[in-house]
Design a protein around this motif. Structure first.
Motif, PDB file in Angstrom:
ATOM      1  N   PHE A 241       7.620   0.870 -13.442  1.00 17.20           N
ATOM      2  CA  PHE A 241       6.427   0.470 -14.192  1.00 17.20           C
ATOM      3  C   PHE A 241       6.408  -1.049 -14.416  1.00 17.20           C
ATOM      4  CE2 PHE A 241       5.696   4.938 -15.789  1.00 17.20           C
ATOM      5  CZ  PHE A 241       4.353   5.017 -15.460  1.00 17.20           C
ATOM      6  N   TRP A 244       5.333  -2.639 -11.190  1.00 18.17           N
ATOM      7  CA  TRP A 244       3.901  -2.402 -10.983  1.00 18.17           C
ATOM      8  C   TRP A 244       3.088  -3.388 -11.839  1.00 18.17           C
ATOM      9  CZ3 TRP A 244       2.120   3.320 -10.181  1.00 18.17           C
ATOM     10  CH2 TRP A 244       0.761   3.374  -9.843  1.00 18.17           C
ATOM     11  N   ALA A 272      -7.746  -4.570  -8.521  1.00 19.24           N
ATOM     12  CA  ALA A 272      -8.168  -3.192  -8.240  1.00 19.24           C
ATOM     13  C   ALA A 272      -7.477  -2.663  -6.985  1.00 19.24           C
ATOM     14  CB  ALA A 272      -9.691  -3.125  -8.102  1.00 19.24           C
ATOM     15  N   ASN A 273      -7.418  -3.478  -5.939  1.00 22.35           N
ATOM     16  CA  ASN A 273      -6.774  -3.020  -4.710  1.00 22.35           C
ATOM     17  C   ASN A 273      -5.276  -2.820  -4.900  1.00 22.35           C
ATOM     18  OD1 ASN A 273      -9.035  -2.841  -3.089  1.00 22.35           O
ATOM     19  ND2 ASN A 273      -8.862  -4.937  -2.309  1.00 22.35           N
ATOM     20  N   ASN A 275      -3.653  -2.001  -7.641  1.00 21.84           N
ATOM     21  CA  ASN A 275      -3.395  -0.758  -8.372  1.00 21.84           C
ATOM     22  C   ASN A 275      -3.656   0.461  -7.507  1.00 21.84           C
ATOM     23  OD1 ASN A 275      -2.843   0.182 -11.308  1.00 21.84           O
ATOM     24  ND2 ASN A 275      -4.455   1.542 -10.542  1.00 21.84           N
ATOM     25  N   THR A 276      -4.705   0.395  -6.736  1.00 25.12           N
ATOM     26  CA  THR A 276      -5.098   1.533  -5.914  1.00 25.12           C
ATOM     27  C   THR A 276      -4.055   1.820  -4.838  1.00 25.12           C
ATOM     28  OG1 THR A 276      -7.406   1.033  -6.357  1.00 25.12           O
ATOM     29  CG2 THR A 276      -6.939   2.415  -4.446  1.00 25.12           C
ATOM     30  N   ALA A 279      -1.078   3.446  -6.470  1.00 23.71           N
ATOM     31  CA  ALA A 279      -1.389   4.832  -6.826  1.00 23.71           C
ATOM     32  C   ALA A 279      -1.344   5.721  -5.593  1.00 23.71           C
ATOM     33  CB  ALA A 279      -2.761   4.899  -7.500  1.00 23.71           C
ATOM     34  N   ALA A 280      -1.917   5.231  -4.516  1.00 23.94           N
ATOM     35  CA  ALA A 280      -1.907   6.025  -3.279  1.00 23.94           C
ATOM     36  C   ALA A 280      -0.479   6.208  -2.765  1.00 23.94           C
ATOM     37  CB  ALA A 280      -2.783   5.349  -2.221  1.00 23.94           C
ATOM     38  N   VAL A 282       2.225   6.457  -4.585  1.00 17.84           N
ATOM     39  CA  VAL A 282       2.849   7.492  -5.415  1.00 17.84           C
ATOM     40  C   VAL A 282       2.415   8.882  -4.959  1.00 17.84           C
ATOM     41  CG1 VAL A 282       2.931   8.504  -7.727  1.00 17.84           C
ATOM     42  CG2 VAL A 282       3.077   6.021  -7.455  1.00 17.84           C
ATOM     43  N   VAL A 283       1.112   9.055  -4.839  1.00 19.51           N
ATOM     44  CA  VAL A 283       0.603  10.383  -4.495  1.00 19.51           C
ATOM     45  C   VAL A 283       1.071  10.797  -3.101  1.00 19.51           C
ATOM     46  CG1 VAL A 283      -1.496  11.725  -4.091  1.00 19.51           C
ATOM     47  CG2 VAL A 283      -1.330  10.222  -6.095  1.00 19.51           C
ATOM     48  N   MET A 286       4.683  11.846  -3.388  1.00 25.25           N
ATOM     49  CA  MET A 286       4.855  13.115  -4.089  1.00 25.25           C
ATOM     50  C   MET A 286       4.437  14.281  -3.203  1.00 25.25           C
ATOM     51  SD  MET A 286       3.753  12.130  -8.041  1.00 25.25           S
ATOM     52  CE  MET A 286       4.571  13.450  -8.914  1.00 25.25           C
ATOM     53  N   LEU A 302       8.766   6.993  -7.221  1.00 25.96           N
ATOM     54  CA  LEU A 302       8.884   5.626  -7.730  1.00 25.96           C
ATOM     55  C   LEU A 302       8.842   4.625  -6.579  1.00 25.96           C
ATOM     56  CD1 LEU A 302      11.748   6.176 -10.363  1.00 25.96           C
ATOM     57  CD2 LEU A 302       9.271   6.189 -10.757  1.00 25.96           C
ATOM     58  N   ALA A 305       5.379   4.053  -5.223  1.00 27.89           N
ATOM     59  CA  ALA A 305       4.585   3.033  -5.913  1.00 27.89           C
ATOM     60  C   ALA A 305       4.903   1.657  -5.360  1.00 27.89           C
ATOM     61  CB  ALA A 305       4.866   3.078  -7.417  1.00 27.89           C
ATOM     62  N   MET A 321     -11.950  -0.467  -1.316  1.00 27.29           N
ATOM     63  CA  MET A 321     -11.092   0.465  -2.057  1.00 27.29           C
ATOM     64  C   MET A 321     -10.549   1.578  -1.150  1.00 27.29           C
ATOM     65  SD  MET A 321     -10.766  -0.423  -5.374  1.00 27.29           S
ATOM     66  CE  MET A 321     -10.891   0.869  -6.618  1.00 27.29           C
ATOM     67  N   VAL A 325      -6.531   2.450  -0.451  1.00 30.53           N
ATOM     68  CA  VAL A 325      -5.903   3.780  -0.538  1.00 30.53           C
ATOM     69  C   VAL A 325      -5.102   4.058   0.729  1.00 30.53           C
ATOM     70  CG1 VAL A 325      -6.353   6.260  -0.628  1.00 30.53           C
ATOM     71  CG2 VAL A 325      -7.662   4.694  -2.100  1.00 30.53           C
TER      72      VAL A 325
ATOM     73  N   ALA B  83      -1.035   7.396 -11.458  1.00 33.50           N
ATOM     74  CA  ALA B  83      -1.496   7.227 -10.080  1.00 33.50           C
ATOM     75  C   ALA B  83      -2.759   8.047  -9.824  1.00 33.50           C
ATOM     76  CB  ALA B  83      -0.382   7.632  -9.112  1.00 33.50           C
ATOM     77  N   ASP B 113     -16.823   0.912  -5.298  1.00 35.22           N
ATOM     78  CA  ASP B 113     -16.186  -0.072  -4.418  1.00 35.22           C
ATOM     79  C   ASP B 113     -16.555  -1.468  -4.898  1.00 35.22           C
ATOM     80  OD1 ASP B 113     -14.622  -1.148  -2.400  1.00 35.22           O
ATOM     81  OD2 ASP B 113     -15.340   0.283  -0.919  1.00 35.22           O
TER      82      ASP B 113
END
Lengths: 441, 441, 441
Positions: A241, A244, A272-273, A275-276, A279-280, A282-283, A286, A302, A305, A321, A325, B83, B113
Motif C-alpha cells: 500500500f 502504491w 487515474a491511469n 491507479n487503474t 488495480a488491474a 491485483v485482479v 488474484m 501484492l 499491484a 483507461m 487496465v 482494486a 475515460d
C-alpha cells in the motif's frame, strides 16, 4: 461557501463555470512565470515526498517477506541504502546525470549545491526541489536490489554496492535519457522510469542473485523448490500500500510541471491511469492464481499491484483507461507466470523483485508503443538493451569486485542462525517464539 | 528570506502584510480561471491520495483486530476490494453516479475515460482528478464492510459483493445527493459522506453480519459474550492513525475547491474541525471506558477517534471549534455505549464498524442541523432513511444471491483452523507461536 | 504535453524557459495577495498533515522499542497525547502562545476559534490553517516525552502531564520566540524548533526520567547495564521512516510561506538539507557503531536519522549541502556517544529520546551560528538556557505534583507483568508466545 453538490465535468460546463475556448486562449496570460515556478516546485516537493515514502514501503514489504531471523537486517539495509543514496546523489550522482550531458553519455563529476541566491533559481522550478525529486528516484533503484538478495548477503557489501549504484551506475544510464543524452536523442521514451529505475534496479538484482546463489534449503539438488514463507503478511501488505501511494508521486511528479491547465489535466490522467493499472494487476494476479492453483496467492496479489504500477510507469499519460487496465493486467499476469520460471532456473529472488521490476519494466517500456504515437519499437528495444547491458555489466564487475575484496555472503552457520544475530547482534522480534518448520529454521 | 518569527493572524494584520478590505475586493481579479483550475485539481489529487491511503488504514486496523489465523485473508480482502473499486468505479460507477442524473435517481451506464484533449477539461478541475477523488470514496464504503464481516466470510463471495457494491449500489445512492439527484433537490445535506459513504458501508455491513451470523464461540446459547482479542494492537493503532491522516483529504478535499481565499480558508476550518472532533472522540472514549469499566479500553479509544471523524464528516465546515468538540465527543460516547448493545443483539462486528460508521454516520448527519442553517431535520431524516432503506434492501438481495449461489461462510472446520489456511493456503505469521486460549484457538 | 526530457536548472535556462532578471523584476506583479494566501495556506495544511503523521511515527517507533507486554499501553499513550494536544492547544495553548505576546512572556488565556467570516482571514494565510500547523508542533513535543518514560509510568498521570505540557508549558516558552516574545527580541534563532519543540520535549522527558527512576532490572546495584531489547524492529524502522517523512512538513512548512519564487526555492533548500542531514546522521551512526562495537547497531542507525533531523531543525535553510552533511553527521555521532553516558548516569530512556531530542536539539541550536550570519552565540545560549530552565522547572513541579497527588509509577508487580494488563487489561499480541529471557520477563 459550502457546496451541496459535487459538480462533475459535464455539470460544470452546464453551469457555465468556465468557458473552454476562452480559457484555452487565456492560458498564457492566466499563469505568470513565477506562479508556474511555485506550482512546479510544489509538484517536485510533494511528489518527491511521496517517492521518499516508497523507501519505507520497500522496507516493510521486504521485512514481511523474509523470515523473522533476517528482519532487522533488511530494515538496516533499507534505511542504510536510502541514506547512502541521499549522500551519493548529492556528492556525485545528480550532476553526473544532468550537468552538461548534451546528447552524450555522461555529465560532470561535481557535487550539487543549492544556488547561492534565489535569483539564480532561474528556471521552471527550484533547483533544490529538482534535486530532491531526482534523488528519491535514485534511491528507489537501490531499494529494488535489497529485496531480491535478502537473507544471505552481508550488510556492508550490500551497502557498498548501493554506494556505487546510486552514485555512478544509476546516474550514468539516467543521463542517457533523462539527462538529455544519446538515448534521448535516439527517441527512446520512458516517462517515469520503467527502464531507467525499475529495470535498472532489476538488472542489478538479477546479476547479484546469480552471483550470490540461492538461500540454503531453497532448491534441492533434485530440483525441488521449497517455499520459504515470509514472516509477516500484514507488513508485506502495508509495504505494498505504501508503494502504491508513493507511485502517485513517482508517475504524477514525472510530468515535471503543474502550472497550467494542460499540465494539471495531464497529472490527473497519470493518477487515474496509475491507479487503474495497479488495480488491474491485483485482479489479474488474484484471478490467475485462483485458476492455476485453486487458491488466491496473497503475495502474488501484492506483487500484482506492483507489477501493474511498474508496467504503466513508462507511459502513464497517453493510455486511455481501458488501455491502462490492459497494461496493468498483463503486468500482473507476467509476475504470476514468471515467478515459477525463476525458480526453475534456481534464481532465488526473495520478494519477486526481478519479475516485478525487471520483467514488467521491460513490458511497460514496450507497451509505450501501444499508446504513444511518438514511440518506436526500435528505440524502445534499443533503450532496454543498452541500459540492460550497461547496468548488468557494471553490476557484474562491481559485485565481483566486492565479492573478492571482502566477500558477499554470510557463512552457512550465520545464514542458518539468521543475519540479525550475525550482522547486527540483535533480534527483530526477541520475544516471539519461533515455530518455523525445520527446513526454514 | 529567512523568517525568525511565526506571524499569527493578528500580528500579520498589524504588520500590514495585507489589507483585508482591498483583498476582498480583489478576490475575483486575483485568481484567473486557469489558476483556480490548477488549485482545484491539486486539491482533488492530494486529497484523493490521502483517501487512497485510508485503504491501508482499514487494512491495518482490521489486521490488528482479527486473530492471527485470519490476518492474511483480511489483507487479501482489503487490497482486493480497493482494486475492484478502482475498476468498477471506472467501468460503471462514476457515470452512474454523476452523468446526467439531473434531479433523478440514476446516471448513465457508460464507462469513464479521460477527455480526449486537454481543452475538453472545461470545468473547474481536471475530469480525471475528479474521477480519482470520487473513486477513493467509493472504495472507502467497501472497506467498511470488510472489517465487520471478518473471520468467517469467504474471500471470493466478499469480493463479489464488493464488485456490485462499488459498481452499482454505492453509485446509485451517491447519485441521489452528490450526483445532483432527488435527495439533493429535497435539501438533504451531507458534506463529505457521513451518510453517503459511512452509513452506506455500515448498512451493507449490518445486513451482511445478520446473514452471516456470529463467529463460532463469540456468543454462547446462554447469552454470554466471549471477547475475542485482536492479534496486534500496534497494527490497529497504526491503522487508526492512517485513517485519521487520510480524513484530512476526505473532508478537506470535499470542499471541492481551493483556488480562492474563501475556499482556502474553508478547507482550513475543515482541517481544524476534523482534527478536533477526532481528538474529542478519543478523549470521550477513554474517559467513558475508565468510568464504566475502571480501565481505559484501547480499542475503544481507537474507535473513538474514528467515531469523531465519522460524526464531523456530514458537516465539517460550519461548526465552531466548541461545536466540533461536542459533535466528536458524542460520537465517541455513541461507540462506547453501542458496542455492548450489538453484542446483546448477537450481532458480531469484529472491528466495531457498525457503531463507528453507521451509528455515528447517522449522528453526524443529524448534527448538521446544529450548525448549518440551511439544513432541515426532515431532509436529514429523509436522506438517512432513503439511503438506509435502499442500501439495506440492495445488500440483502445481493448477500442472499451470493449465499445461495456459492455460499458466504467458510466451514466450521475452516473457521477453527483459520481462513488463512483454507482461503489462501498460507499463514500471516508462520513463525510466531500461537498461545491463544482454547476458545479462540 | 508529454515530456521526454527531465530539464535541469541549467538546461532550463539554456532552453530559455524563463529569463531570470525579468522574473526577479516581475516577482511582485506575478503573484497576487490572494494567490499567495492560497499557497501559504496550502503549505500549512500539507505541512501540518505531514507533522500530524509524525504522531504515528512516534507511536510505531516506541511500540517497536518497548517489550511486548507494554506495547498496547504505549499505543494508548500516543493516541491519547495527540488527542489531548489537539484539545488543549485549542482551549488554551494557541492564544497563550500567539495572542498579544508583543515582546513579552505570555499571550492571552482565551480559546481559539475560526474567524467568523472568511473576510476576517485577513492575513497571509488562513487562521485555521495556522492553528492546525502550530497544534501539530505542540503535539510533537509531548510525543517526545512518552518514549523516554515508557514501560513504568501509569497511563493517566502521563496524560495529565501532557495536558499541562501542551496547554501551558509548551505554549509559554513558544511565545517567547515564535509568539514574538522577549527571546525573539533578544535575537534567538530557532527556525523550526530544535529548542522550542525538541529540547523542550527532551527537558520534560529528562526530568520525568529522573523522578520516575529506571525500569526494574535495567541497572544493577553494581552498575551493570542490562540491555532490554525492543519487541519489534520493523515497527521501530517504520516509525523512523514516518518521522523522516513528516519532518519535510516540520521544517519545510516552517518557512511559513510558499507564494513567491523566493519562498518556493527556500522551501526546496529546506527539503534538500533536511534529507541530507538525516542521511548523514544514519551513515555516521552506522559507521561509528561498526567502529566502536564491531557491529552496526540498528536502533542507533534509526536514532541517527532522527538525530540528523533534530540537528538541522534549528536552521534548515542557510546551510549549504556540505554543511547539512556535517550538521547531521555530528548529530548522529552525538547520539551514539551519549546513549552510554545516560546509562552510566542510570538515567533510563527507553527509546533514546533525550540524546536525540535534547542533546541534538542543543547542538542544532548552536549550529545555527555556523551558517546564519544573523545568529549570535550569546543569543543561542540564552535561548537554550532560558527554555531549558523554564521547561525543567515547570516539569519538575508538575511531575512532583502528579506524583504526590495520584502517583506516577506502576507497582513492581504490574511492571513485571506488563503495563498492558495492569493499565488496559489486554495484551498487544495475545497470541504470540513470549520467549524473553528471565531478566526482561
Amino acid at each position: 461557501m459550502m457546496k451541496v453538490l459535487r459538480v462533475t465535468a459535464a455539470a460544470g460546463a452546464t453551469l457555465g463555470l468556465m468557458a473552454a475556448p476562452a480559457l484555452a486562449q487565456d492560458a498564457a496570460p492566466g499563469v505568470s512565470p513565477e506562479i508556474k515556478f511555485v506550482f512546479n516546485t510544489m509538484l517536485f516537493l510533494v511528489g518527491g515526498t511521496l517517492v521518499m515514502w516508497m523507501a519505507a514501503g520497500f522496507a516493510m514489504l521486504e521485512a514481511g517477506m523474509v523470515r523473522s531471523k533476517n528482519v532487522a537486517t533488511i530494515c538496516a539495509k533499507n534505511i542504510g541504502l536510502y541514506a547512502i543514496a541521499g549522500l551519493m546523489y548529492w556528492a556525485v550522482g545528480y550532476n553526473l546525470m544532468y550537468d552538461g550531458v548534451d546528447g552524450g553519455w555522461i555529465g560532470s563529476f561535481t557535487w550539487f549545491d543549492h544556488p547561492a541566491h534565489a535569483d539564480e533559481d532561474i528556471t521552471y522550478a527550484a533547483a533544490s526541489s529538482d534535486w530532491f525529486f531526482q534523488m528519491v528516484f535514485c534511491a528507489t533503484a537501490a531499494s529494488i536490489v535489497s529485496g531480491a538478495l535478502a537473507e544471505r548477503i552481508k550488510l556492508w557489501p550490500f551497502l557498498i554496492f548501493c554506494t556505487v549504484l546510486t552514485g555512478v551506475i544509476y546516474p550514468i544510464q539516467g543521463a542517457w535519457k533523462w539527462g538529455g543524452g544519446w538515448l534521448n536523442e535516439f527517441g527512446f521514451l520512458d516517462f517515469a522510469g520503467s527502464t531507467l529505475v525499475h529495470s535498472a534496479g532489476g538488472w542489478a538484482a538479477l546479476v547479484g542473485a546469480l552471483i550470490l546463489g540461492a538461500r540454503l534449503g531453497k532448491y534441492s539438488a533434485s530440483g525441488r523448490v521449497t517455499p520459504i514463507p515470509g514472516s509477516s503478511m500484514p507488513l508485506a501488505t502495508l509495504g505494498t500500500f505504501i508503494l502504491w501511494l508513493g507511485w502517485f508521486g513517482f508517475n504524477g511528479g514525472s510530468q515535471l510541471a503543474l502550472g497550467t491547465l494542460s499540465d494539471a489535466a495531464d497529472v490527473s490522467r497519470i493518477f487515474a491511469n496509475t491507479n487503474t493499472a495497479a488495480a488491474a494487476g491485483v485482479v489479474a494476479a488474484m484471478v490467475l492464481t485462483q485458476v492455476l492453483y485453486k487458491k488466491v496467492d496473497l503475495t502474488m496479489a501484492l506483487n500484482g499491484a506492483l507489477a501493474g504500477l511498474v508496467s504503466i510507469t513508462a507511459e502513464p499519460l497517453t493510455p486511455s483507461m481501458p488501455m491502462a487496465v490492459l497494461i496493468g493486467a498483463i503486468g500482473g499476469a507476467i509476475v504470476v507466470l514468471t515467478v515459477p520460471l525463476l525458480d526453475r532456473l534456481k534464481i532465488d529472488d526473495v520478494v519477486g523483485a526481478i519479475p516485478v521490476h525487471l520483467f514488467c519494466g521491460i513490458w511497460g517500456t514496450l507497451a509505450v508503443i501501444l499508446t504513444n504515437p511518438e514511440a518506436s519499437l526500435v528505440a524502445q528495444l534499443a533503450g532496454i538493451a543498452a541500459i540492460g547491458a550497461f547496468v548488468s555489466a557494471a553490476s557484474l564487475v562491481l559485485w565481483l569486485a566486492v565479492k573478492y575484496a571482502i566477500g558477499l555472503r554470510v557463512s552457512e552457520e550465520d545464514e542458518l542462525t539468521g543475519l540479525d544475530r550475525s550482522e547486527l547482534g540483535l533480534e527483530a522480534y526477541p520475544e516471539f517464539g519461533v515455530t518455523a518448520p525445520a527446513h526454514v529454521s
